[in-house]
Design an enzyme around this catalytic site. Structure first.
Site, PDB file in Angstrom:
ATOM      1  N   ASP A 161       0.856  -1.186   0.000  1.00 41.76           N
ATOM      2  CA  ASP A 161       0.000   0.000   0.000  1.00 41.76           C
ATOM      3  C   ASP A 161       0.892   1.236   0.000  1.00 41.76           C
ATOM      4  OD1 ASP A 161      -2.316   1.471   0.008  1.00 41.76           O
ATOM      5  OD2 ASP A 161      -3.131   0.598   1.852  1.00 41.76           O
ATOM      6  N   HIS A 348      11.739  14.197  15.685  1.00 48.44           N
ATOM      7  CA  HIS A 348      10.965  14.737  16.802  1.00 48.44           C
ATOM      8  C   HIS A 348      10.037  13.708  17.439  1.00 48.44           C
ATOM      9  CE1 HIS A 348      12.438  18.493  15.130  1.00 48.44           C
ATOM     10  NE2 HIS A 348      12.181  19.050  16.294  1.00 48.44           N
ATOM     11  N   HIS A 458      20.283  24.074  19.116  1.00 46.33           N
ATOM     12  CA  HIS A 458      20.452  24.688  17.801  1.00 46.33           C
ATOM     13  C   HIS A 458      21.752  25.501  17.742  1.00 46.33           C
ATOM     14  CE1 HIS A 458      15.883  24.501  16.685  1.00 46.33           C
ATOM     15  NE2 HIS A 458      16.389  23.336  17.034  1.00 46.33           N
ATOM     16  N   TYR A 465      14.330  26.387  24.861  1.00 43.19           N
ATOM     17  CA  TYR A 465      14.497  24.929  24.841  1.00 43.19           C
ATOM     18  C   TYR A 465      15.034  24.435  26.182  1.00 43.19           C
ATOM     19  CZ  TYR A 465      13.582  24.229  19.850  1.00 43.19           C
ATOM     20  OH  TYR A 465      12.989  24.134  18.619  1.00 43.19           O
TER      21      TYR A 465
END
Length: 1015
Positions: A161, A348, A458, A465
């Site tokens: 599929d 994530h 980052h 964060y």
């Protein structure tokens, strides 16, 4: 580029009404005409389906003599797109130790190929990039795919599929798993390895000994850990009513889970990354459907069912909830959320799957009774990446904030769900060792915590964060505390220091806009729970059951205090913390922190290692100048006053306080955000080619300086300035020199302040005279003047300053660039003109000032004993002396700087110096602001015209390298001897009667020296 053969057909909950298909499903109504089976057959089947209602059943009868051939001209397009990816889903009813072989042909000539392992039951997918992941290379006329059945299985059936011949995929996304272990091998070491390296983590061998048996003490400690963990993960006690059960049944029914014999079916549980499989035109619809049926929503339901089961006192409810949970668990496993499955991509996953782990832990008894404990542990182990903790320390990966934020509870839940065995104790050892490693500062630009107290994500200081990381880590430190598995004392101490640093740069709740990353909203605030949990964990040395210092901070920063914690802390005689006073420098974040009384002042810069800003689509779109020397003052919040000068209501993004900028129209300031390479997402994070930026402190006073240069992306390569800030008690002396650029279209200016006015009548004074609203005053000063703003900050302007003072309504756009904004502001700027050459400025700030204080300051500056003296202000050095404390600060921008200082004769390297001389004693501090991730000229690649190219920070070869220590040699006037036993510097006399000092510098930290006069 057109993408084909994808279906997404979902049913509205309970009504089962079909939504419009977003793309054609070639595995739905009939077997595609381009598909032909040899020694087998193809048929549409409703037995299993990943999308829609059907799939294609391929039944073969002669082992690897059986093939499925797919002919399509779509394969010809692959060669032109380096990101072309082949995507498919397969359902396997019976795991086998064999594989499918996929081979793409150019006519009858083999072009590229790969294998797909069949060691699974349920649905599995693969995202295989033609150019990177397959053996061989795609060819221009490639038009046929041959899938060969497994050689060791004579007959069988597989269901296909969502077969997609060509999809343009972000190269960072695909991940290898047990079916395709060759995919994206570099991801094991990439910036997103914490998500994508699950295969690598799962194959880490054991390296700690296994206990022969567990002891009574082991069981007692594990019981204590489990009890504390429940305190962390569970809400307050709930009363489970019939209404709650009916709501859960309704939410459960949405997933249409059904059993048919040994098989289970239900709605597709999407991964967040499935969005990448959609055409751009379908993205909005895809996001809405994904948000409704993704794994995050599914795991939230699992946790809700588990909590209800835990708190319920009704056996009828418990039985019903247990059945629901096992069905949810089995359906997820069948959908591919299972051990060894990469779901194509799991970027994530920590954020999307975090409630799955604790839900399973709460339902351990039910899972064990159903005979599914081993499989559930393996799936939890896989998705949490628990194997990362098993690596030997010398090879241990540095985990970032995402891991600390989203995976710690999942990793611990995976351990605690095991029965009490020696293996469980060994996993706890691994976990504790790994935590300790990651809590200690690392000195690269990766990782979470830095030697100076900066919290990183980052590749930059990123407290937004950090909040998640602290909220994830601190409770675990508490859970493990006072047991054999507590973290190491050094790790505990360093984490405490890092958490305290956030307290130093918040006042008391919010932090400066300059370190808000891509969300300059002014609403982000410090978390309170980490301080409480670290207080409950006790002091790092284990001598005190409650860490009173952390408890005191908790009482200060918590707006809604836990009554239980507050009572416990007060019983321990904990007093509310006072506002910090002092000076700190985070040179890993290029942030200076200066505090007195109840206010916080910060200065933020950037250089060739630290980005100027982070912008995403609809996030910080106008933030180009946020780190161009941003100076902020935060006061405590009061009713009706945020304590900040900022409001995203008409804010002029060109006028960042403290920054020197080119004032351009808003449309030209808007970021042009790109996906610049295969190492990054769609984002903008620019670096300059200047290395000099940083700060230093001595005796709670400080200095910050930087060499500013704009980025060529916005034709700012000629935009340069040298800037410094000398922070002495309540005084800040701000200097600028060598301001230049060749841009004639727009003016260059330095913003002193831009303050939001809650009321236009708020007073702003220019030399005693109030400024009306609206007013614009522009003038070149012939003599010194002062301005007093509406926040009680005075500004002393020297003669020859070209100032513009305004109280007016401003029009702008919000930081997301989604709406027009307006607001009333007072602002003061220094004007440097168009295409300036050798421009300079000087002004001073006095915080906590009034009209009388500013008048007295102005008079003192014109007297015989001024408050401060500017000793030098040019390309060689900026130097200021604070007369009251006989304290001198120097920013030496070059080696062998031609300093005019009476003490510093020479320097071997650009550096920052603060010194204070009292009679025969000299206290001196030296900082090398260059973290030394690499040496020599800037390594940014150039365009053909010689301008710097925009490339992501994640692509830099030095991205994971450690900062390198350095040695700075200073030649001091006169004869000086060492007055302490520090090994960080050494003293040697020179032949001219002066003194040569060799100073060891590292990680942007100040090296203190104590000297005394020699004979």
């Amino acid at each position: 580029m057109k993408k084909i053969v994808f279906i997404l057909c979902l049913f509205i909950a309970l009504q089962h009404q079909a939504l419009a298909q977003l793309q054609k499903d070639i595995c739905e109504k009939e077997v595609p005409k381009q598909w032909q089976a040899k020694a087998g057959k193809l048929a549409i089947s409703t037995q299993h389906q990943k999308m829609g209602e059907s799939s294609v059943a391929w039944t073969w009868a002669k082992g690897n003599e059986s093939t499925l051939n797919i002919v399509s001209d779509e394969f010809k397009k692959v060669v032109a797109d380096k990101r072309s990816t082949f995507v498919f889903w397969i359902y396997n009813e019976n795991p086998v130790a064999d594989k499918l072989s996929f081979t793409f042909y150019n006519a009858d000539k083999e072009a590229c190929k790969f294998d797909f392992n069949l060691n699974f039951k349920g649905w599995r997918t693969a995202w295989v990039m033609y150019h990177r992941d397959m053996q061989g290379m795609p060819q221009p006329n490639m038009n046929r795919l041959e899938i060969k059945a497994p050689s060791t299985v004579k007959k069988g059936t597989l269901y296909l599929d969502q077969v997609m011949y060509q999809v343009n995929i972000n190269p960072r996304s695909p991940m290898r798993d047990f079916q395709v272990p060759f995919v994206n091998l570099d991801a094991d070491y990439a910036a997103n390895a914490h998500w994508n390296a699950l295969y690598k983590f799962s194959t880490t061998p054991d390296n700690l000994p296994l206990k022969a048996a567990i002891t009574t003490q082991d069981k007692k400690e594990v019981s204590q850990i489990y009890k504390r963990f429940l305190e962390v993960i569970l809400p307050s006690k709930k009363v489970i009513t019939d209404t709650i059960i009916r709501k859960l049944e309704k939410d459960y029914a949405f997933w249409t889970i059904k059993r048919s014999g040994q098989f289970i079916t239900g709605r597709t549980i999407f991964s967040t990354n499935d969005i990448e499989l959609f055409n751009e035109n379908d993205l909005d619809s895809a996001k809405k459907i994904n948000a409704t049926t993704n794994i995050s929503k599914y795991s939230n339901l699992m946790l809700a069912v588990a909590e209800a089961h835990y708190f319920s006192t009704s056996q009828t409810h418990k039985d019903k909830l247990a059945t629901m949970f096992i069905n949810l668990l089995d359906h997820a496993e069948n959908q591919g959320w299972s051990f060894g499955s990469g779901m194509g991509a799991l970027h994530h996953l920590g954020y999307n799957l975090e409630n799955y782990y604790t839900a399973c832990l709460l339902m351990k008894d039910v899972i064990k009774a159903s005979g599914k404990l081993e499989q559930t542990f393996k799936s939890m182990f896989w998705f949490s990446g628990l194997g990362r903790a098993m690596e030997v320390p010398e090879k241990m990966p540095e985990s970032n904030i995402d891991v600390l934020n989203t995976l710690l509870q999942g990793m611990l839940s995976s351990i605690l769900i095991l029965d009490d065995t020696p293996e469980k104790m060994r996993f706890l050892q691994y976990y504790s060792r790994w935590l300790s490693f990651n809590m200690k500062p690392n000195v690269a630009i990766t990782g979470a915590f830095k030697p100076d107290g900066a919290v990183f994500h980052h590749a930059t200081l990123y407290p937004a964060y950090g909040v998640g990381g602290y909220n994830g880590l601190a409770p675990i430190v508490y859970v493990l505390s006072k047991t054999s598995y507590q973290v190491e004392q050094e790790a505990h101490q360093k984490f405490k220091e890092n958490l305290l640093m956030m307290h130093y740069y918040t006042n008391p709740y919010k932090w400066p806009i300059s370190i808000s990353g891509r969300h300059p909203t002014g609403t982000w605030s410090i978390p309170d729970k980490p301080y409480a949990y670290l207080a409950l964990a006790g002091t790092p040395d284990g001598k005190e059951a409650i860490d009173k210092e952390m408890a005191a901070v908790y009482l200060l920063v918590s707006k809604k205090k836990s009554l239980a914690w507050e009572k416990r802390f007060k019983q321990a005689d904990v007093q509310v913390a006072k506002y910090p006073n002092g000076h700190w420098n985070l040179n890993y974040g290029l942030l200076a922190i200066h505090r007195r009384n109840n206010w916080l002042l910060t200065v933020k810069g950037h250089n060739r290692y630290m980005v100027s800003h982070e912008a995403y689509p609809k996030a910080n779109v106008f933030g180009r100048y946020l780190n161009y020397g941003h100076l902020e003052v935060l006061f405590p919040e009061t009713p009706g006053y945020t304590g900040s000068n900022f409001a995203d209501k008409g804010w002029d993004w060109n006028r960042i306080p403290g920054a020197t900028t080119l004032h351009v129209p808003l449309d030209k300031l808007r970021a042009h955000i790109l996906n610049v390479d295969d190492f990054s997402g769609v984002e903008e994070m620019l670096l300059t080619d200047e290395v000099f930026a940083g700060g230093i402190s001595l005796n709670q006073q400080g200095l910050f300086a930087m060499k500013l240069r704009g980025h060529d992306k916005y034709n700012l390569g000629s935009f340069k300035a040298i800037k410094s800030w000398f922070m002495f008690d309540s005084l800040v002396v701000c200097l600028g020199s060598d301001i230049e650029n060749n841009i004639k279209e727009y003016p260059t200016e330095t913003t002193i302040f831009q303050n939001y006015l809650n009321n236009p009548s708020e007073a702003v004074l220019l030399d005693h005279q109030p400024i009306d609203f609206p007013t614009q005053v522009s003038k070149a000063l012939t003599k010194p003047a002062f301005v007093l703003d509406n926040r009680g900050i005075g500004y002393y302007l020297t003669a020859n300053s070209k100032m513009a003072l305004s109280k007016n309504q401003q029009q702008s756009r919000d930081q997301k660039d989604t709406q027009n904004t307006q607001g009333n502001f007072a602002s003061l700027v220094l004007q440097h003109g168009f295409a300036p050459k050798s421009e300079a400025y000087e002004y001073a700030m006095l915080i906590g000032a009034d009209d009388q204080k500013m008048q007295a300051f102005k008079m003192q500056m014109s007297g015989k004993t001024p408050v401060y003296q500017v000793l030098q202000k040019n390309a060689e050095a900026h130097s200021v002396k604070y007369i009251a404390q006989q304290l001198t600060g120097l920013a030496l921008f070059k080696e062998n700087s031609k300093s005019t200082d009476p003490l510093i004769i020479n320097n071997s390297k650009a550096c920052l110096i603060l010194y204070q001389q009292e009679a025969e004693k000299l206290n001196l501090a030296v900082t090398d602001p260059d973290l030394g991730f690499y040496q020599g000229a800037d390594e940014t690649p150039l365009n053909s015209d010689g301008t710097r190219k925009e490339v992501s920070i994640y692509s830099r070869y030095w991205f994971k390298t450690d900062a390198q220590p350095s040695v700075i040699q200073l030649e001091l006037k006169g004869n000086w001897l060492k007055a302490d036993d520090s090994k960080k510097y050494e003293v040697a006399k020179t032949t001219q009667g002066n003194t040569l000092i060799k100073v060891n510098c590292a990680y942007g930290l100040a090296t203190p020296l104590k000297l005394m006069k020699g004979n």
